[in-house]
Design a protein around this motif. Structure first.
Motif, PDB file in Angstrom:
ATOM      1  N   ASP A  12      86.637 101.991  -4.740  1.00 51.32           N
ATOM      2  CA  ASP A  12      88.092 101.805  -4.751  1.00 51.32           C
ATOM      3  C   ASP A  12      88.588 101.294  -3.387  1.00 51.32           C
ATOM      4  N   ARG A  52      90.566 103.916  -1.312  1.00 56.79           N
ATOM      5  CA  ARG A  52      89.684 104.979  -0.812  1.00 56.79           C
ATOM      6  C   ARG A  52      88.819 104.444   0.337  1.00 56.79           C
ATOM      7  N   LYS A 100      88.761 105.863   4.090  1.00 53.27           N
ATOM      8  CA  LYS A 100      87.515 106.186   4.801  1.00 53.27           C
ATOM      9  C   LYS A 100      87.556 105.577   6.209  1.00 53.27           C
TER      10      LYS A 100
END
Length: 408
Positions: free
Chosen positions: A375, A378, A382
């Motif tokens: 994704d 995401r 990170k």
């Protein structure tokens, strides 16, 4: 029909290059011409400027539109693809087309669409033409979708054509040499219509010169034009310097032809491109501490500029969030990524996306620290969790990665 139903109809019923790739690309202008004829040839009811090129055509189109509306012209702007909303593609003085117009267009022409079976792009081009004709724009800046010669936009007869630059992109459709790709882009050069070439490239100059001469089209290479001063644009990224020069050359030609465009309008237009036109995703800062930049550049030539631009920034550690489409020639891009960068690979949510598993295989040889997170948001999260205040995060690799950034 609701707006969402109109969009669903277009996205599902009509093949869309952005989603499915080559199968949506039509090899001739037949469908576009049939649609235009059925609608009374709206493309003939307004003046236009046509912009093609591998990199820079979107920025160039937005800069031109911004200057023209600053000069007081009622200005249409057609660009593709959209990042967030479909109506970004069709603008009038910077404002997106109304959702009701989209609904009514599909309702009125549904039978015609089902008879002709156009691609998604073909129908959106003709929709833009009808919108500009209805709104009685004084000029519309029309960005080519892909190539030029066979692009659906190539049914207009503009006041001026601009070709920004030629790079190795969409080679499966346009050819495998710069000269062949230039030949396709040069398809927008019209009989007796002036053409501006933004960037002089050894492989493409002879192609453009010959075709322009054959068509009696006055040709100007922007790099050969002298300006007393080059105004700054609010679009960041050193790669915009060439685009600005191309835009100034085009404006000079329009002024010589009698268009009323003051120096003040040029300065105001170039300094307010994002506010005037809603342009996003061109070396756009979306965060600080850590500095966070996104950019829609997605081929080798674009990444040469991007990597140089990154090297000019001040930061401690670089994190790059990257995703790609599957037909992209990745090796040249991957090989120029900074050796000390931390790479976080992701997968945009479109059928053409290069799947994460394949991306993992194709990047195994790389020495950089790598993460693989499907994704997009995401993957960005990170990067932010790893980065410190003095670091830099770059997000890109594909227009469709940038399109999925939640805060854009």
């Amino acid at each position: 029909m609701t707006y969402q139903e109109a969009l669903d109809y277009m996205f599902k019923a009509l093949p869309m290059y952005q989603r499915v790739g080559q199968s949506a690309f039509k090899k001739d202008l037949t469908n576009t011409l049939k649609l235009c004829n059925a609608l009374g040839n709206p493309q003939q009811k307004f003046k236009s400027i046509h912009v093609a090129g591998t990199n820079g055509k979107g920025s160039t189109s937005h800069m031109l539109a911004s200057v023209l509306q600053s000069a007081g012209y009622k200005t249409g702007l057609y660009t593709s693809p959209h990042l967030k909303s479909f109506t970004e593609r069709i603008r009038l003085n910077g404002k997106e087309a109304e959702q009701d117009f989209v609904i009514n267009f599909i309702k009125r022409h549904k039978r015609l669409i089902e008879e002709i079976k156009p691609s998604f792009f073909e129908i959106t081009v003709v929709m833009a033409f009808e919108y500009f004709a209805q709104k009685k724009v004084e000029v519309a800046v029309i960005e080519v979708g892909l190539g030029g010669r066979l692009d659906s936009t190539n049914v207009i007869r503009p006041e001026l054509s601009i070709i920004t630059n030629i790079g190795f992109d969409h080679m499966e459709l346009l050819g495998d040499t710069l000269a062949k790709i230039a030949m396709e882009k040069a398809g927008i050069i019209k009989e007796n219509v002036p053409v501006v070439i933004t960037e002089k490239q050894a492989d493409t100059v002879p192609v453009f010169t010959q075709i322009a001469n054959n068509r009696n089209a006055p040709i100007t290479f922007a790099e050969e034009v002298q300006f007393d001063a080059i105004p700054l644009s609010d679009l960041k990224g050193n790669y915009q310097a060439k685009n600005v020069r191309g835009v100034l050359t085009a404006l000079d030609i329009l002024r010589t032809a009698g268009w009323k465009i003051s120096d003040e309008a040029i300065h105001l237009g170039l300094q307010n491109v994002q506010a005037n036109t809603g342009l996003k995703g061109r070396w756009q800062q979306i965060g600080s501490h850590p500095l966070t930049i996104c950019d829609t550049g997605h081929n080798k030539e674009a990444f040469e500029y991007i990597v140089r631009q990154i090297q000019r920034e001040l930061f401690d550690q670089l994190y790059m969030v990257l995703g790609f489409v599957k037909e992209k020639d990745l090796k040249p891009i991957l090989n120029m990524l900074p050796e000390d960068a931390v790479l976080i690979f992701c997968e945009p949510q479109i059928p053409r996306a290069l799947l994460l598993e394949e991306l993992r295989e194709r990047t195994q040889y790389m020495k950089q620290t790598r993460y693989y997170i499907q994704d997009v948001n995401r993957a960005i999260a990170k990067a932010r969790s790893l980065a410190s205040e003095g670091d830099m995060i770059y997000i890109g690799g594909s227009t469709f990665v940038v399109a999925e950034i939640e805060e854009l």
